[in-house]
Design a protein around this motif. Structure first.
Motif, PDB file in Angstrom:
ATOM      1  N   ILE A 335       0.814  -1.212   0.000  1.00 12.17           N
ATOM      2  CA  ILE A 335       0.000   0.000   0.000  1.00 12.17           C
ATOM      3  C   ILE A 335       0.852   1.270   0.000  1.00 12.17           C
ATOM      4  CG2 ILE A 335      -1.859   1.256   1.141  1.00 12.17           C
ATOM      5  CD1 ILE A 335      -2.638  -1.552   0.176  1.00 12.17           C
ATOM      6  N   GLU A 336       1.657   1.458   1.030  1.00 12.08           N
ATOM      7  CA  GLU A 336       2.339   2.740   1.242  1.00 12.08           C
ATOM      8  C   GLU A 336       3.409   3.017   0.190  1.00 12.08           C
ATOM      9  OE1 GLU A 336       3.570   3.027   5.461  1.00 12.08           O
ATOM     10  OE2 GLU A 336       2.230   1.316   5.736  1.00 12.08           O
ATOM     11  N   GLN A 337       4.279   2.058  -0.074  1.00 14.09           N
ATOM     12  CA  GLN A 337       5.352   2.285  -1.054  1.00 14.09           C
ATOM     13  C   GLN A 337       4.806   2.550  -2.460  1.00 14.09           C
ATOM     14  OE1 GLN A 337       8.185  -0.942  -1.944  1.00 14.09           O
ATOM     15  NE2 GLN A 337       9.827   0.493  -1.414  1.00 14.09           N
ATOM     16  N   PRO A 338       3.822   1.770  -2.948  1.00 13.99           N
ATOM     17  CA  PRO A 338       3.239   2.116  -4.256  1.00 13.99           C
ATOM     18  C   PRO A 338       2.607   3.498  -4.284  1.00 13.99           C
ATOM     19  CG  PRO A 338       2.682  -0.138  -3.668  1.00 13.99           C
ATOM     20  CD  PRO A 338       3.321   0.467  -2.458  1.00 13.99           C
ATOM     21  N   ALA A 339       1.968   3.921  -3.173  1.00 12.58           N
ATOM     22  CA  ALA A 339       1.366   5.254  -3.131  1.00 12.58           C
ATOM     23  C   ALA A 339       2.436   6.330  -3.218  1.00 12.58           C
ATOM     24  CB  ALA A 339       0.550   5.419  -1.849  1.00 12.58           C
ATOM     25  N   LEU A 340       3.539   6.142  -2.508  1.00  7.24           N
ATOM     26  CA  LEU A 340       4.627   7.123  -2.552  1.00  7.24           C
ATOM     27  C   LEU A 340       5.292   7.148  -3.923  1.00  7.24           C
ATOM     28  CD1 LEU A 340       6.210   6.520   0.963  1.00  7.24           C
ATOM     29  CD2 LEU A 340       4.758   8.422   0.245  1.00  7.24           C
ATOM     30  N   ALA A 341       5.318   6.014  -4.606  1.00  6.23           N
ATOM     31  CA  ALA A 341       5.880   5.978  -5.959  1.00  6.23           C
ATOM     32  C   ALA A 341       5.035   6.825  -6.908  1.00  6.23           C
ATOM     33  CB  ALA A 341       5.947   4.535  -6.455  1.00  6.23           C
ATOM     34  N   PHE A 342       3.734   6.860  -6.693  1.00  8.42           N
ATOM     35  CA  PHE A 342       2.873   7.714  -7.506  1.00  8.42           C
ATOM     36  C   PHE A 342       3.258   9.177  -7.346  1.00  8.42           C
ATOM     37  CE2 PHE A 342      -0.865  10.467  -7.836  1.00  8.42           C
ATOM     38  CZ  PHE A 342      -1.292  10.176  -9.123  1.00  8.42           C
ATOM     39  N   LYS A 343       3.592   9.576  -6.131  1.00  8.93           N
ATOM     40  CA  LYS A 343       4.024  10.955  -5.903  1.00  8.93           C
ATOM     41  C   LYS A 343       5.269  11.265  -6.727  1.00  8.93           C
ATOM     42  CE  LYS A 343       6.865  12.079  -2.834  1.00  8.93           C
ATOM     43  NZ  LYS A 343       7.653  12.283  -1.596  1.00  8.93           N
ATOM     44  N   GLY A 344       6.213  10.324  -6.741  1.00  5.68           N
ATOM     45  CA  GLY A 344       7.434  10.530  -7.521  1.00  5.68           C
ATOM     46  C   GLY A 344       7.148  10.700  -8.999  1.00  5.68           C
ATOM     47  N   ARG A 345       6.226   9.907  -9.517  1.00 10.00           N
ATOM     48  CA  ARG A 345       5.872  10.022 -10.942  1.00 10.00           C
ATOM     49  C   ARG A 345       5.187  11.348 -11.228  1.00 10.00           C
ATOM     50  NH1 ARG A 345       4.454   4.553 -10.027  1.00 10.00           N
ATOM     51  NH2 ARG A 345       2.227   5.079  -9.893  1.00 10.00           N
ATOM     52  N   PHE A 346       4.339  11.794 -10.287  1.00  9.72           N
ATOM     53  CA  PHE A 346       3.641  13.072 -10.462  1.00  9.72           C
ATOM     54  C   PHE A 346       4.650  14.219 -10.512  1.00  9.72           C
ATOM     55  CE2 PHE A 346       2.048  16.954  -8.470  1.00  9.72           C
ATOM     56  CZ  PHE A 346       0.946  17.237  -9.256  1.00  9.72           C
ATOM     57  N   VAL A 347       5.616  14.211  -9.593  1.00  9.59           N
ATOM     58  CA  VAL A 347       6.626  15.274  -9.552  1.00  9.59           C
ATOM     59  C   VAL A 347       7.453  15.265 -10.824  1.00  9.59           C
ATOM     60  CG1 VAL A 347       8.701  16.095  -8.372  1.00  9.59           C
ATOM     61  CG2 VAL A 347       6.727  15.323  -7.040  1.00  9.59           C
ATOM     62  N   ALA A 348       7.824  14.075 -11.292  1.00  4.82           N
ATOM     63  CA  ALA A 348       8.628  13.962 -12.506  1.00  4.82           C
ATOM     64  C   ALA A 348       7.871  14.507 -13.715  1.00  4.82           C
ATOM     65  CB  ALA A 348       9.024  12.509 -12.736  1.00  4.82           C
ATOM     66  N   ARG A 349       6.571  14.198 -13.807  1.00  7.12           N
ATOM     67  CA  ARG A 349       5.774  14.697 -14.932  1.00  7.12           C
ATOM     68  C   ARG A 349       5.629  16.215 -14.866  1.00  7.12           C
ATOM     69  NH1 ARG A 349       2.440  10.068 -14.010  1.00  7.12           N
ATOM     70  NH2 ARG A 349       0.952  11.366 -12.855  1.00  7.12           N
ATOM     71  N   ARG A 350       5.440  16.736 -13.662  1.00 10.15           N
ATOM     72  CA  ARG A 350       5.282  18.181 -13.521  1.00 10.15           C
ATOM     73  C   ARG A 350       6.567  18.900 -13.909  1.00 10.15           C
ATOM     74  NH1 ARG A 350       6.419  22.339 -10.472  1.00 10.15           N
ATOM     75  NH2 ARG A 350       7.746  21.075  -9.125  1.00 10.15           N
ATOM     76  N   GLN A 351       7.708  18.366 -13.467  1.00 13.21           N
ATOM     77  CA  GLN A 351       8.987  18.984 -13.797  1.00 13.21           C
ATOM     78  C   GLN A 351       9.264  18.895 -15.294  1.00 13.21           C
ATOM     79  OE1 GLN A 351      11.654  16.871 -11.195  1.00 13.21           O
ATOM     80  NE2 GLN A 351      11.361  18.317  -9.510  1.00 13.21           N
ATOM     81  N   SER A 352       8.880  17.755 -15.885  1.00 10.87           N
ATOM     82  CA  SER A 352       9.069  17.590 -17.328  1.00 10.87           C
ATOM     83  C   SER A 352       8.201  18.581 -18.103  1.00 10.87           C
ATOM     84  CB  SER A 352       8.722  16.153 -17.730  1.00 10.87           C
ATOM     85  OG  SER A 352       8.818  15.984 -19.121  1.00 10.87           O
ATOM     86  N   ALA A 353       6.967  18.774 -17.654  1.00  6.73           N
ATOM     87  CA  ALA A 353       6.066  19.721 -18.319  1.00  6.73           C
ATOM     88  C   ALA A 353       6.580  21.144 -18.168  1.00  6.73           C
ATOM     89  CB  ALA A 353       4.668  19.593 -17.739  1.00  6.73           C
ATOM     90  N   SER A 354       7.098  21.487 -16.986  1.00  2.17           N
ATOM     91  CA  SER A 354       7.635  22.830 -16.759  1.00  2.17           C
ATOM     92  C   SER A 354       8.842  23.085 -17.637  1.00  2.17           C
ATOM     93  CB  SER A 354       8.012  23.005 -15.289  1.00  2.17           C
ATOM     94  OG  SER A 354       6.879  22.867 -14.462  1.00  2.17           O
TER      95      SER A 354
END
Length: 364
Positions: A335-354
């Motif tokens: 549960i917890e580790q997969p949820a935190l991995a989603f945060k990492g992907r979100f940050v990476a996508r946001r930085q890539s878009a910026s």
């Protein structure tokens, strides 16, 4: 060494400190749930579990404030806090309501599942913002600590509120584009100072106070260390005298201990989190099981007491520790580790878009 020089990355002792603190809460609850006096609480005026919770709040205040100052992105901050708290919490609540409650309720299953308190418990505890519920209909009614399903959730109510307060303070201060960061830093220092004074005044007076008073100070003292990390020196020349002062005050009286404890705990925590190295850091190859231990321990302990009413503190601690740790490991990996991995992907996508937007923007 400066605190700021060792705070980058994850090569520290927080995982070890947090799991020890979570297990300390479990030990403390073994006494409380059997209505047995905890020796440390009688001598110091503060229980082992309360000390552990203070450590959680100091570390949380430091880490989340440091992350907010580093990333300076409120959306990322809120997402990170939500993903750290709510996925694991949702699972333990569903298990508590639909499995544990069904097994231990004194009501018929039809009466239990149709009772409004059953679903009130679920939605109240899942939001946490307006408080938590502690009772499921007919569950643990014969236990010494009657009826409470997961008493540990009370501290999470305050932790979520601290996160929200921090976000509001950030948003308000950042309205001033030129001086917003400076205002935020000064506000954190002001809050920590005010909360410390308030906590001391209430302790040494006869006025009634909420448990939140101390937690507010612990959280914002951790936040203050994040603001001042360029100025804080982690030194054995200060660490050991503080430890000796804490030990000496404990031998003197409860009032002296409380005063030294309030002043020294945060520094002692950060020294232990960043200075000891070598073999002790090997613990980091394991996961961060502390949150799982914290949210599962109480219902596991209440279940064991319901099954074995004559259980001793020692046996309860050992059995609940083993079962809780197993559940915590499963919670971390599933549960917890997969949820935190989603945060990492979100940050990476946001930085890539910026980055893409910056490169494709027309010249000015």
């Amino acid at each position: 060494m400066k605190l700021s020089s060792v705070t980058s990355g994850k090569n520290n002792n927080y995982n070890l400190i947090r799991i020890l603190a979570a297990l300390a809460v479990l030990v403390g609850h073994s006494f409380a749930l059997l209505k047995q006096p905890e020796p440390l609480g009688q001598d110091l005026g503060i229980s082992l579990g309360s000390i552990a919770v203070d450590l959680f709040f100091i570390a949380s205040g430091f880490l989340v404030t440091g992350s907010l100052l580093q990333r300076q992105n409120l959306q990322e901050y809120l997402l990170a806090r939500a993903l750290r708290i709510f996925p694991g919490l949702l699972v333990v609540l569903l298990l508590s309501v639909f499995v544990l409650g069904a097994v231990f309720t004194s009501l018929t299953l039809t009466a239990y599942y149709s009772h409004p308190q059953t679903y009130y418990y679920l939605h109240k505890c899942l939001t946490l913002v307006t408080g938590a519920a502690y009772y499921l209909p007919g569950v643990f009614e014969s236990n010494p600590y009657k009826g409470a399903v997961n008493g540990s959730l009370w501290t999470m109510v305050y932790e979520v509120k601290m996160y929200i307060f921090l976000a509001i303070f950030w948003a308000v201060c950042r309205v001033s584009k030129n001086h917003g960061l400076l205002l935020f830093r000064r506000l954190i220092l002001l809050l920590a100072t005010g909360a410390g004074i308030f906590s001391l005044v209430h302790y040494f007076s006869s006025a009634e106070h909420s448990p939140a008073d101390g937690l507010f100070f612990m959280f914002f003292s951790g936040a203050a260390y994040a603001v001042l990390k360029d100025k804080v020196q982690l030194s054995a020349r200060l660490f050991w005298p503080l430890c000796l002062a804490l030990l000496g005050s404990a031998m003197l009286n409860q009032q002296a201990f409380f005063l030294v404890y309030q002043v020294s705990l945060a520094y002692i925590l950060f020294y232990l989190a960043y200075v000891p190295a070598g073999l002790i850091r090997k613990y980091n190859v394991l996961g961060d099981y502390s949150y799982g231990v914290y949210i599962y321990a109480f219902p596991v302990q209440q279940s064991l007491i319901a099954l074995y009413p004559a259980i001793s503190v020692a046996v309860l601690t050992l059995l609940s520790g083993a079962v809780t740790l197993m559940l915590a490991v499963l919670s971390w990996y599933l549960i917890e580790q997969p949820a935190l991995a989603f945060k990492g992907r979100f940050v990476a996508r946001r930085q890539s878009a910026s980055s893409l937007a910056a490169h494709t923007a027309p010249p000015v």
